[in-house]
Design a protein around this motif. Sequence first.
Motif, PDB file in Angstrom:
ATOM      1  N   SER A   3       0.822  -1.206   0.000  1.00 61.97           N
ATOM      2  CA  SER A   3       0.000   0.000   0.000  1.00 61.97           C
ATOM      3  C   SER A   3       0.860   1.262   0.000  1.00 61.97           C
ATOM      4  O   SER A   3       0.604   2.207  -0.758  1.00 61.97           O
ATOM      5  N   THR A   4       1.892   1.300   0.840  1.00 64.89           N
ATOM      6  CA  THR A   4       2.751   2.484   0.901  1.00 64.89           C
ATOM      7  C   THR A   4       3.479   2.699  -0.416  1.00 64.89           C
ATOM      8  O   THR A   4       3.590   3.829  -0.912  1.00 64.89           O
ATOM      9  N   SER A   5       3.980   1.607  -1.009  1.00 64.46           N
ATOM     10  CA  SER A   5       4.647   1.707  -2.307  1.00 64.46           C
ATOM     11  C   SER A   5       3.686   2.197  -3.381  1.00 64.46           C
ATOM     12  O   SER A   5       4.047   3.040  -4.225  1.00 64.46           O
ATOM     13  N   LEU A 106      -2.170 -14.565  -0.001  1.00 62.69           N
ATOM     14  CA  LEU A 106      -3.628 -14.621   0.180  1.00 62.69           C
ATOM     15  C   LEU A 106      -4.173 -13.302   0.731  1.00 62.69           C
ATOM     16  O   LEU A 106      -5.060 -13.282   1.577  1.00 62.69           O
ATOM     17  N   GLN A 107      -3.619 -12.184   0.221  1.00 65.78           N
ATOM     18  CA  GLN A 107      -4.019 -10.862   0.694  1.00 65.78           C
ATOM     19  C   GLN A 107      -4.432  -9.986  -0.483  1.00 65.78           C
ATOM     20  O   GLN A 107      -3.979 -10.176  -1.617  1.00 65.78           O
ATOM     21  N   SER A 108      -5.279  -9.022  -0.196  1.00 69.24           N
ATOM     22  CA  SER A 108      -5.669  -8.027  -1.182  1.00 69.24           C
ATOM     23  C   SER A 108      -5.991  -6.732  -0.453  1.00 69.24           C
ATOM     24  O   SER A 108      -6.195  -6.718   0.769  1.00 69.24           O
ATOM     25  N   ALA A 109      -6.032  -5.637  -1.206  1.00 71.72           N
ATOM     26  CA  ALA A 109      -6.350  -4.338  -0.613  1.00 71.72           C
ATOM     27  C   ALA A 109      -6.946  -3.436  -1.678  1.00 71.72           C
ATOM     28  O   ALA A 109      -6.727  -3.637  -2.880  1.00 71.72           O
ATOM     29  N   ARG A 110      -7.699  -2.469  -1.224  1.00 71.23           N
ATOM     30  CA  ARG A 110      -8.266  -1.456  -2.113  1.00 71.23           C
ATOM     31  C   ARG A 110      -7.914  -0.072  -1.564  1.00 71.23           C
ATOM     32  O   ARG A 110      -8.087   0.196  -0.378  1.00 71.23           O
ATOM     33  N   ILE A 111      -7.418   0.784  -2.456  1.00 63.79           N
ATOM     34  CA  ILE A 111      -7.027   2.144  -2.069  1.00 63.79           C
ATOM     35  C   ILE A 111      -7.886   3.144  -2.829  1.00 63.79           C
ATOM     36  O   ILE A 111      -7.925   3.120  -4.070  1.00 63.79           O
ATOM     37  N   ASP A 112      -8.570   4.012  -2.112  1.00 64.30           N
ATOM     38  CA  ASP A 112      -9.282   5.147  -2.701  1.00 64.30           C
ATOM     39  C   ASP A 112      -8.482   6.394  -2.374  1.00 64.30           C
ATOM     40  O   ASP A 112      -8.345   6.762  -1.203  1.00 64.30           O
ATOM     41  N   LEU A 113      -7.946   7.034  -3.425  1.00 63.51           N
ATOM     42  CA  LEU A 113      -7.009   8.144  -3.232  1.00 63.51           C
ATOM     43  C   LEU A 113      -7.487   9.386  -3.970  1.00 63.51           C
ATOM     44  O   LEU A 113      -7.871   9.309  -5.147  1.00 63.51           O
ATOM     45  N   THR A 114      -7.461  10.515  -3.282  1.00 63.35           N
ATOM     46  CA  THR A 114      -7.759  11.818  -3.884  1.00 63.35           C
ATOM     47  C   THR A 114      -6.503  12.677  -3.823  1.00 63.35           C
ATOM     48  O   THR A 114      -5.919  12.849  -2.745  1.00 63.35           O
ATOM     49  N   GLN A 115      -6.093  13.214  -4.981  1.00 60.47           N
ATOM     50  CA  GLN A 115      -4.907  14.065  -5.041  1.00 60.47           C
ATOM     51  C   GLN A 115      -5.277  15.443  -5.574  1.00 60.47           C
ATOM     52  O   GLN A 115      -6.078  15.567  -6.507  1.00 60.47           O
ATOM     53  N   PHE A 116      -4.678  16.458  -4.970  1.00 58.86           N
ATOM     54  CA  PHE A 116      -4.865  17.841  -5.385  1.00 58.86           C
ATOM     55  C   PHE A 116      -3.517  18.377  -5.856  1.00 58.86           C
ATOM     56  O   PHE A 116      -2.506  18.222  -5.168  1.00 58.86           O
ATOM     57  N   GLY A 138      -6.062   9.440   1.357  1.00 64.34           N
ATOM     58  CA  GLY A 138      -6.751   8.252   0.907  1.00 64.34           C
ATOM     59  C   GLY A 138      -7.135   7.331   2.036  1.00 64.34           C
ATOM     60  O   GLY A 138      -6.715   7.499   3.192  1.00 64.34           O
ATOM     61  N   ASN A 139      -7.940   6.342   1.691  1.00 64.31           N
ATOM     62  CA  ASN A 139      -8.356   5.293   2.609  1.00 64.31           C
ATOM     63  C   ASN A 139      -7.983   3.936   2.028  1.00 64.31           C
ATOM     64  O   ASN A 139      -8.130   3.709   0.819  1.00 64.31           O
ATOM     65  N   ILE A 140      -7.520   3.043   2.896  1.00 67.52           N
ATOM     66  CA  ILE A 140      -7.087   1.715   2.483  1.00 67.52           C
ATOM     67  C   ILE A 140      -7.902   0.678   3.254  1.00 67.52           C
ATOM     68  O   ILE A 140      -8.051   0.768   4.477  1.00 67.52           O
ATOM     69  N   ASN A 141      -8.427  -0.297   2.532  1.00 66.22           N
ATOM     70  CA  ASN A 141      -9.134  -1.415   3.139  1.00 66.22           C
ATOM     71  C   ASN A 141      -8.461  -2.709   2.702  1.00 66.22           C
ATOM     72  O   ASN A 141      -8.387  -2.993   1.500  1.00 66.22           O
ATOM     73  N   GLY A 149     -11.832 -17.799   7.770  1.00 75.10           N
ATOM     74  CA  GLY A 149     -12.468 -16.497   7.629  1.00 75.10           C
ATOM     75  C   GLY A 149     -11.468 -15.442   7.190  1.00 75.10           C
ATOM     76  O   GLY A 149     -10.253 -15.685   7.106  1.00 75.10           O
ATOM     77  N   PHE A 150     -11.996 -14.255   6.910  1.00 75.41           N
ATOM     78  CA  PHE A 150     -11.165 -13.157   6.432  1.00 75.41           C
ATOM     79  C   PHE A 150     -10.901 -12.162   7.557  1.00 75.41           C
ATOM     80  O   PHE A 150     -11.821 -11.782   8.295  1.00 75.41           O
ATOM     81  N   ALA A 151      -9.637 -11.758   7.657  1.00 75.14           N
ATOM     82  CA  ALA A 151      -9.249 -10.679   8.564  1.00 75.14           C
ATOM     83  C   ALA A 151      -9.200  -9.383   7.760  1.00 75.14           C
ATOM     84  O   ALA A 151      -8.544  -9.321   6.717  1.00 75.14           O
ATOM     85  N   THR A 152      -9.907  -8.367   8.210  1.00 78.65           N
ATOM     86  CA  THR A 152      -9.997  -7.107   7.478  1.00 78.65           C
ATOM     87  C   THR A 152      -9.490  -5.954   8.333  1.00 78.65           C
ATOM     88  O   THR A 152      -9.492  -6.028   9.575  1.00 78.65           O
ATOM     89  N   ALA A 153      -9.066  -4.884   7.650  1.00 75.14           N
ATOM     90  CA  ALA A 153      -8.587  -3.693   8.356  1.00 75.14           C
ATOM     91  C   ALA A 153      -8.812  -2.464   7.476  1.00 75.14           C
ATOM     92  O   ALA A 153      -8.860  -2.564   6.245  1.00 75.14           O
ATOM     93  N   GLY A 154      -8.968  -1.325   8.123  1.00 73.18           N
ATOM     94  CA  GLY A 154      -9.087  -0.058   7.421  1.00 73.18           C
ATOM     95  C   GLY A 154      -8.151   0.972   8.025  1.00 73.18           C
ATOM     96  O   GLY A 154      -8.039   1.072   9.251  1.00 73.18           O
ATOM     97  N   TYR A 155      -7.433   1.702   7.194  1.00 71.62           N
ATOM     98  CA  TYR A 155      -6.519   2.730   7.686  1.00 71.62           C
ATOM     99  C   TYR A 155      -6.342   3.789   6.614  1.00 71.62           C
ATOM    100  O   TYR A 155      -6.842   3.654   5.491  1.00 71.62           O
ATOM    101  N   ASN A 156      -5.659   4.884   6.956  1.00 71.23           N
ATOM    102  CA  ASN A 156      -5.576   6.020   6.039  1.00 71.23           C
ATOM    103  C   ASN A 156      -4.191   6.162   5.425  1.00 71.23           C
ATOM    104  O   ASN A 156      -3.251   5.457   5.800  1.00 71.23           O
ATOM    105  N   ALA A 157      -4.105   7.079   4.462  1.00 68.97           N
ATOM    106  CA  ALA A 157      -2.839   7.329   3.770  1.00 68.97           C
ATOM    107  C   ALA A 157      -2.751   8.801   3.393  1.00 68.97           C
ATOM    108  O   ALA A 157      -3.778   9.458   3.159  1.00 68.97           O
ATOM    109  N   LYS A 158      -1.538   9.312   3.346  1.00 65.45           N
ATOM    110  CA  LYS A 158      -1.288  10.694   2.932  1.00 65.45           C
ATOM    111  C   LYS A 158      -0.041  10.716   2.062  1.00 65.45           C
ATOM    112  O   LYS A 158       0.859   9.888   2.214  1.00 65.45           O
ATOM    113  N   LEU A 159       0.013  11.689   1.160  1.00 64.74           N
ATOM    114  CA  LEU A 159       1.228  11.873   0.368  1.00 64.74           C
ATOM    115  C   LEU A 159       1.406  13.344   0.021  1.00 64.74           C
ATOM    116  O   LEU A 159       0.431  14.099  -0.084  1.00 64.74           O
TER     117      LEU A 159
END
Length: 312
Positions: A3-5, A106-116, A138-141, A149-159
């Motif tokens: 995600s960071t990369s 066995l992992q996946s993630a989705r990133i929603d990112l807004t840049q100005f 942005g937000n990362i899930n 079962g699936f382990a899930t997490a949500g956290y944020n991102a900035k750049l």
Amino acid sequence: MSSTSTITNLGSNFLERFGTTSGFSRMMRTNPGGGGASEAAETPRYRTWFEGYGLSATNGPVGFFAGDKRKTWGGIAGVGARVATGVNVGFSVDQSRTDIDVPLALQSARIDLTQFGFNASVDAGPWTWASAIVHGVGNINSRRDTGLGFATAGYNAKLDGVLSEISYYWSKDQYRIVPKGAIEYVRARTGSMQEFGGLDPVSATGATVQRFRVLAGAEVGHYWIFDKKIFDLSAYGRFVNNVMQNFSDTTVSLGAQSVTFQGIGESQHGADAGASASLSLTNTARLYINYDAKFRAAMQSHQGTFGVELKW
């Protein structure tokens, strides 16, 4: 780590598309008719543009990192103005969604990112200096298959990022060559995370990446005039030197046990290449498509963009 990369690379992509100069746009600023019209004939002062793009990237395994595949879809809207002779400014917003798949883990993630982004350029004879700054949130899930079962997490991102480029415009008849050199700095950060659900959910500390690099290359292009329209083709290539890449450590914890990893980055040297086709329907309306590719030792990415530009 993926995600960071990914956040870092999305920031670089936006900076390099938004902050660098196009030889065709440079020609149109001083030769709006495409056939020797004087600079005084340039009447449109404002412009707006809309773009849609798709990006696919593949990262090979590096150390403990298993490699991943990334797909991004996004849209861009921007406005710009000529505030004085040879001085242009612009503001743009990029909204994207990236899906990351790490099949071996066995992992996946989705990133929603807004840049100005904000950019500015100054023309002085054949020389152009251009720069841009970008801020993104942005937000990362994330989602991990634990077998029970699936382990899930949500956290944020900035750049945050900044780019500065100098270019020289040389033309003969309807051909052009534009050598360019640029420096770029991007800093990306992802927050700490705590998984929920599944078997043995883990927590991880936040991660930070800083990257400073130098880019040097050239654009070549040619345009044709027919039926009061201008069709332009161009291609570019450049070398990339990642002079500095700093990664914070990320500690993953499960109860009293923990393990620490270092972030992943690009190879020090690489190359970018791309091509563009543009059709100016009138002096105030233009359609264009772009292709951009990045080649690193363990990574390749390919991006396609379709855009519309309007002037008034």
